[in-house]
Motif scaffolding. Structure first.
Motif, PDB file in Angstrom:
ATOM      1  N   LEU A 108       0.910  -1.220  -0.072  1.00 53.39           N
ATOM      2  CA  LEU A 108      -0.048   0.026   0.203  1.00 53.39           C
ATOM      3  C   LEU A 108       1.020   1.296  -0.028  1.00 53.39           C
ATOM      4  CD1 LEU A 108      -2.873   1.397  -0.076  1.00 53.39           C
ATOM      5  CD2 LEU A 108      -2.715   1.014   2.560  1.00 53.39           C
ATOM      6  N   ASP A 109       1.871   1.240   0.756  1.00 54.25           N
ATOM      7  CA  ASP A 109       2.880   2.190   0.971  1.00 54.25           C
ATOM      8  C   ASP A 109       3.485   2.695  -0.533  1.00 54.25           C
ATOM      9  OD1 ASP A 109       4.846   4.285   2.220  1.00 54.25           O
ATOM     10  OD2 ASP A 109       6.094   3.081   1.355  1.00 54.25           O
TER      11      ASP A 109
ATOM     12  N   ALA B 209      -9.813  -3.128   3.310  1.00 53.51           N
ATOM     13  CA  ALA B 209      -9.273  -1.964   3.883  1.00 53.51           C
ATOM     14  C   ALA B 209      -8.102  -1.240   3.064  1.00 53.51           C
ATOM     15  CB  ALA B 209      -8.639  -2.191   5.315  1.00 53.51           C
ATOM     16  N   ASP B 210      -7.461  -2.170   2.343  1.00 52.87           N
ATOM     17  CA  ASP B 210      -6.205  -1.484   1.317  1.00 52.87           C
ATOM     18  C   ASP B 210      -6.809  -0.662   0.256  1.00 52.87           C
ATOM     19  OD1 ASP B 210      -4.207  -2.754   2.999  1.00 52.87           O
ATOM     20  OD2 ASP B 210      -4.567  -4.769   1.792  1.00 52.87           O
ATOM     21  N   ILE B 211      -7.873  -1.227  -0.283  1.00 54.44           N
ATOM     22  CA  ILE B 211      -8.644  -0.585  -1.306  1.00 54.44           C
ATOM     23  C   ILE B 211      -9.615   0.722  -0.741  1.00 54.44           C
ATOM     24  CG2 ILE B 211     -10.456  -0.905  -3.179  1.00 54.44           C
ATOM     25  CD1 ILE B 211      -7.961  -2.627  -3.779  1.00 54.44           C
TER      26      ILE B 211
ATOM     27  N   LEU C  22     -16.354  -1.189  -2.685  1.00 52.98           N
ATOM     28  CA  LEU C  22     -15.191  -0.547  -2.025  1.00 52.98           C
ATOM     29  C   LEU C  22     -14.723   0.645  -2.770  1.00 52.98           C
ATOM     30  CD1 LEU C  22     -13.014  -3.818  -1.299  1.00 52.98           C
ATOM     31  CD2 LEU C  22     -14.839  -2.779   0.068  1.00 52.98           C
ATOM     32  N   PHE C  23     -15.407   1.276  -3.805  1.00 52.04           N
ATOM     33  CA  PHE C  23     -14.736   2.201  -4.708  1.00 52.04           C
ATOM     34  C   PHE C  23     -15.804   3.130  -4.809  1.00 52.04           C
ATOM     35  CE2 PHE C  23     -12.588  -1.704  -5.835  1.00 52.04           C
ATOM     36  CZ  PHE C  23     -11.302  -1.409  -6.353  1.00 52.04           C
ATOM     37  N   ARG C  24     -15.443   4.405  -4.884  1.00 52.57           N
ATOM     38  CA  ARG C  24     -16.477   5.537  -5.368  1.00 52.57           C
ATOM     39  C   ARG C  24     -16.576   5.551  -6.715  1.00 52.57           C
ATOM     40  NH1 ARG C  24     -13.519  10.035  -2.153  1.00 52.57           N
ATOM     41  NH2 ARG C  24     -12.700   8.241  -0.952  1.00 52.57           N
TER      42      ARG C  24
END
Length: 676
Positions: A158-159, A202-204, A283-285
């Motif tokens: 994720l970083d 949570a990553d997404i 999970l996405f907007r």
């Protein structure tokens, strides 16, 4: 571009190059040592992330941290705002750097964000003495996307994903898709994703937020039809495949690219596709969703053959994709899909829903406009999708990337493409470090912003853009970094693709893997096009014969081993000398981090070249008298093993452990062969 500071010339470049620049070459604007940035972007940037980007760059360049405010009551030297009238067109911005201050005005949030990125590039290269100028600018493609493979062996941390989003923002990309097959932790599918370091919900969610505040739309993308190799090997889901009886075959990097198609005549197939879609999209907007649907090679060949015999493969494909698209449309979503199958069977184009966007991926370096024109004439909405050309390789194929990207963006503009999506794949275990794609990503940034730039510059456009990238991204005032990297890419004589081919021609029990043999296609993408060895390879009946014919095809290149490796060593030395003089623009970046992925790639390629020579000698394809290197098999074996340990450590700086073991298996297999 040049301007003068107290009689001395200062060079800087901007990528993408703005449409119009009016600069006073003899005037400079000095940033005050105490300053304030006022940003008024409204709902588009509530947290003032863009102002913080500017403040970060000023601090990295000067060591001084500026204040940030919003509203109309604060004095400032830098003002960032959205226009209150219609003087600017869609996505347009104006940047003014003057003695009394700096202003970026965007017609909308997208225009403002892009103008701020132009200012940031100037600050990073020029602060504290900036050129006095005015820029008027807007992009040719409203959608400028990047497609990152996060599934074929390498799952980014994720970083690192956040760092990549920062870089995409700086070069004005506004869409990002992560390619997922089996590397997301879907509920009730642990047998599919176990051992792959999968991304989690949570990553997404976190990454979606991170992208959104940087003006990047994170679009979900999941394989829902083809490319389900790992899922269809599981005990729970194998019954949904075209060839469930083959699910227990040994894992193969090559077969996973060939055999992976749902049997859509099985009643539970559509339920699986919809579960993947419905679970992931929440999970996405973004309102968009890429169902993929590419390379369904086995459709109608296995369990669904009786249906294909009755209806035809084209009708089966069109109906299934249409059902998936309608499933999304009913939820207010905008479906996207890869268009290769529809283009190969044009009758499909007329059967698809009208609200679908076709992703037209075309990767040939010398691509023509034929398939872009075909889709345009059908009335379908399309994105043009070229490639950074890094897959199956340690070093990027920059010549091929440039030819592909610069041509396809022009065709897309010519035929009214709705967007641009640059692809970055990781076939065969994703051996390519994602940072190696930076030059290709920046080719896309320039060409998607202004597809006609290359034509205006002329024959030297590729070299000129390499020079600019060296300056803007790598901080190389000589402008040579990317040119040397490009030369290193010309020294590849035995690449990862052919190493994997060589290894996997053995099915694991000493017998010939005919699927691997037949996958050595007669085409431009690494194939034996118009070469008599293509026929010899495909006619081979034993592992030894197939390997010998593969190496015989490659023999002219392999004989260049000593010459190529001398050039690689010279390139490594030159890159090291350049790196010693680099300017780093990010506060947390050191020169070594720029050089690291390039050095490990170049050294690995040098060893791969030696491996090709040693294997050709062992197979009797090359005689000892023809050998152009005196390295011993044991030396090469030990070198490969030592190199891999360093490679693995570098891998872990940007990626989770994921399926690194797949690459280890191939490297160690080759080292063992050299000891025989």
């Amino acid at each position: 571009m040049q301007y003068c500071i107290e009689g001395k010339t200062k060079d800087f470049e901007l990528i993408p190059e703005p449409c119009a620049i009016d600069m006073n070459p003899n005037a400079t604007v000095l940033l005050p040592y105490v300053g304030r940035i006022v940003e008024n972007a409204g709902e588009a940037d509530i947290a003032n992330v863009w102002a913080h980007q500017v403040a970060d760059d000023i601090e990295a360049a000067t060591g001084l941290r500026w204040d940030i405010a919003k509203g109309n009551r604060w004095q400032s030297f830098i003002a960032l705002s959205i226009a209150s009238d219609d003087a600017l067109g869609q996505d347009e911005y104006r940047l003014t750097i003057a003695q009394n201050g700096i202003a970026v005005i965007g017609s909308d949030a997208d225009g403002l964000r892009d103008g701020i990125q132009t200012l940031r590039q100037i600050i990073r290269q020029c602060a504290p003495a900036l050129p006095e100028l005015t820029i008027a600018d807007k992009p040719a493609y409203q959608t400028r996307g990047y497609y990152l493979d996060a599934t074929r062996g390498r799952v980014p941390t994720l970083d690192w994903l956040k760092r990549w989003a920062d870089k995409l923002c700086l070069y004005k990309y506004n869409q990002l898709q992560l390619y997922v097959e089996h590397t997301f932790a879907f509920d009730n599918m642990s047998e599919t994703w176990r051992g792959t370091s999968p991304l989690k919900p949570a990553d997404i969610i976190a990454f979606d937020e991170y992208c959104a505040v940087r003006g990047i739309e994170l679009v979900p993308s999941v394989s829902t039809f083809g490319h389900l190799y790992m899922a269809l090997r599981t005990r729970e889901l194998r019954y949904l495949g075209e060839f469930p009886e083959q699910a227990d075959r040994p894992y193969s990097l090559i077969e996973r690219m060939e055999h992976h198609t749902l049997n859509i005549t099985e009643a539970d197939a559509f339920a699986l596709s919809c579960t993947l879609i419905d679970d992931y999209l929440q999970l996405f907007r973004s309102r968009k969703f890429n169902i993929c649907g590419d390379e369904t090679f086995d459709l109608g060949k296995g369990r669904s053959k009786p249906e294909a015999d009755k209806r035809g493969v084209a009708a089966m494909y069109a109906d299934y994709v249409s059902r998936l698209c309608e499933h999304l449309s009913e939820q207010g979503r905008e479906p996207l899909f890869w268009g290769d199958i529809a283009i190969e069977m044009p009758e499909i184009l007329q059967r698809l829903p009208k609200d679908v966007t076709l992703l037209n991926w075309l990767y040939e370096p010398d691509i023509t406009d034929e398939k872009v024109r075909l889709v345009a004439q059908s009335g379908a909405v399309q994105y043009v999708c070229p490639a950074v050309w890094c897959w199956n390789a340690l070093l990027p194929r920059l010549d091929w990337a440039w030819g592909n990207i610069s041509r396809l963006t022009q065709y897309g503009q010519r035929y009214g493409a709705a967007g641009f999506l640059l692809t970055d794949w990781g076939d065969f275990g994703h051996i390519n470090d994602p940072r190696i794609a930076i030059p290709g990503m920046m080719y896309g940034a320039q060409c998607a912003w202004d597809p006609q730039w290359a034509a205006r510059v002329g024959d030297g456009a590729h070299a000129e853009l390499d020079r600019r990238i060296s300056m803007v991204e790598y901080g190389d005032s000589t402008g040579e970094f990317v040119a040397v990297l490009r030369d290193a890419s010309h020294q590849v004589i035995f690449d990862w693709m052919n190493i994997v081919r060589y290894v996997e021609l053995d099915a694991g029990d000493g017998s010939l893997n005919t699927d691997v043999r037949d996958s050595i296609r007669v085409n431009k993408d690494g194939g034996a096009q118009n070469h008599h060895y293509a026929g010899l390879i495909h006619a081979s009946s034993t592992v030894s014969e197939a390997r010998m014919n593969l190496l015989a095809w490659l023999k002219p290149d392999i004989l260049r081993c000593a010459e190529a490796n001398r050039a690689l060593r010279a390139d490594i030395a030159q890159l090291g000398a350049i790196a010693a003089r680099l300017t780093t623009y990010d506060a947390d970046t050191v020169r070594g981090s720029v050089l690291q992925p390039v050095l490990i790639a170049a050294e690995g390629q040098r060893l791969f070249n030696e491996l090709g020579l040693r294997l050709a000698l062992q197979e009797g394809v090359i005689a000892e008298a023809e050998a152009t290197s005196d390295s011993m098999p044991l030396q090469v074996a030990r070198g490969l093993e030592q190199w891999f340990e360093t490679y693995a450590a570098v891998w872990r700086t940007v990626s989770a452990e994921s399926e690194l073991r797949r690459i280890a298996d191939v490297v160690w297999y080759c080292a063992d062969l050299l000891r025989e």
